[in-house]
Design an enzyme around this catalytic site. Structure first.
Site, short mmCIF file in Angstrom:
data_model
loop_
_atom_site.label_atom_id
_atom_site.label_comp_id
_atom_site.label_asym_id
_atom_site.label_seq_id
_atom_site.Cartn_x
_atom_site.Cartn_y
_atom_site.Cartn_z
CB SER A 8 -62.09 -39.19 6.48
OG SER A 8 -60.89 -38.62 6.98
CG MET A 135 -54.15 -46.45 1.34
SD MET A 135 -55.36 -45.52 2.32
CE MET A 135 -55.14 -43.85 1.69
C1 DX5 Z 1 -55.83 -39.77 3.16
C2 DX5 Z 1 -56.71 -40.27 4.27
C3 DX5 Z 1 -58.15 -40.25 3.93
C4 DX5 Z 1 -58.71 -38.89 3.63
C5 DX5 Z 1 -59.65 -39.09 2.48
O1 DX5 Z 1 -54.52 -40.16 3.39
O2 DX5 Z 1 -56.37 -41.59 4.63
O3 DX5 Z 1 -58.93 -40.90 4.93
O4 DX5 Z 1 -59.40 -38.30 4.67
O5 DX5 Z 1 -60.11 -37.86 2.05
P1 DX5 Z 1 -60.98 -37.68 0.71
O6 DX5 Z 1 -62.20 -38.53 0.88
O7 DX5 Z 1 -61.24 -36.23 0.67
O8 DX5 Z 1 -60.11 -38.20 -0.41
#
Ligand code: DX5
Ligand code: ZN
Length: 224
Positions: A8, A135
């Site tokens: 991401s 999620m």
């Molecule tokens: C959060 C996003 C994720 C985020 C994850 O709402 O949808 O894609 O970038 O970040 P990490 O891997 O740091 O939890």
């Protein structure tokens, strides 16, 4: 067996996104978090930036829309040429109709479920979708802790995907690291988003390789 690792860019340097994407050449797709400051409290980037990312990225884009009214806005993201466009079912008026529009434009159509959202209403509709994103944090911010209580839902979706025979990728997003990716893989995920675990590492390529190895080792052997 193959898994997908989608870093991401939420955790990347927003002033240098082209270079940041070039640092993750051994990833599968680039995960792009679009937040509108309404569906989630955070604000990131929108269509003009995604159009430019699509133009400069050697990797396909995996767009995660954390926005209100995706019925109106998501098709524009598919029209950029993004490989995958995922919208939240909590925000969509008609998820099936929207997924059909995204597919007609040529994108893989994904639905995302917040941690508190029940998957049951969607399990009979799986052939309408190419990806289900379970999620593993509340959407909105990178760097949060993995919510293990989402794992039973992940397994229910994985079982339903297997029973349906449909080609649906099962994605997890939020708090994925070396220490959590295994449990998500065991519960059926095959597509892993990682922000801070990749871009917070000194060597993003090594971080991707380690995540991939851990996920592949944990995947249940009977799944395909
Ligand atoms: C959060 C996003 C994720 C985020 C994850 O709402 O949808 O894609 O970038 O970040 P990490 O891997 O740091 O939890
Ligand atoms: Zn995301």
């Amino acid at each position: 067996m193959g898994v997908r690792i989608n870093p991401s860019i939420l955790s990347a340097d927003f002033a240098n996104l082209e270079a940041e994407i070039a640092r993750i050449g051994d990833a599968d797709l680039v995960h792009v978090d679009v937040m509108d400051n309404h569906f989630v409290p955070n604000l990131t980037l929108g269509l003009p930036v995604v159009e430019r990312l699509q133009a400069v990225s050697a990797l396909p884009l995996d767009v995660h829309l954390m926005i209100e009214d995706p019925d109106r806005w998501a098709p524009g993201y598919a029209e950029t040429g993004a490989a995958s466009v995922t919208f939240h079912v909590e925000a969509a008026a008609d998820p099936v109709a929207l997924a059909r529009r995204l597919r007609a434009i040529g994108a893989r159509a994904g639905i995302a479920l917040k941690p508190g959202t029940d998957a049951a209403p969607y399990l009979d509709l799986l052939p309408e979708f190419d990806q289900v994103l379970v999620m593993t944090v509340e959407p909105g911010f990178g760097g949060q802790s993995f919510l293990a209580e989402t794992m039973p839902k992940l397994r229910r979706v994985a079982d339903a995907v297997a029973a349906s025979g449909a080609d649906v990728w099962l994605q997890v997003d939020g708090g994925i690291s070396d220490s959590t990716i295994g449990v998500a893989a065991e519960h059926g995920a095959d597509t892993f988003v990682a922000g801070s675990a990749v871009y917070g590492a000194d060597d993003p390529g090594a971080a991707i390789a380690a995540l991939r190895t851990a996920a592949e080792a944990a995947r249940p052997a009977h799944r395909h």
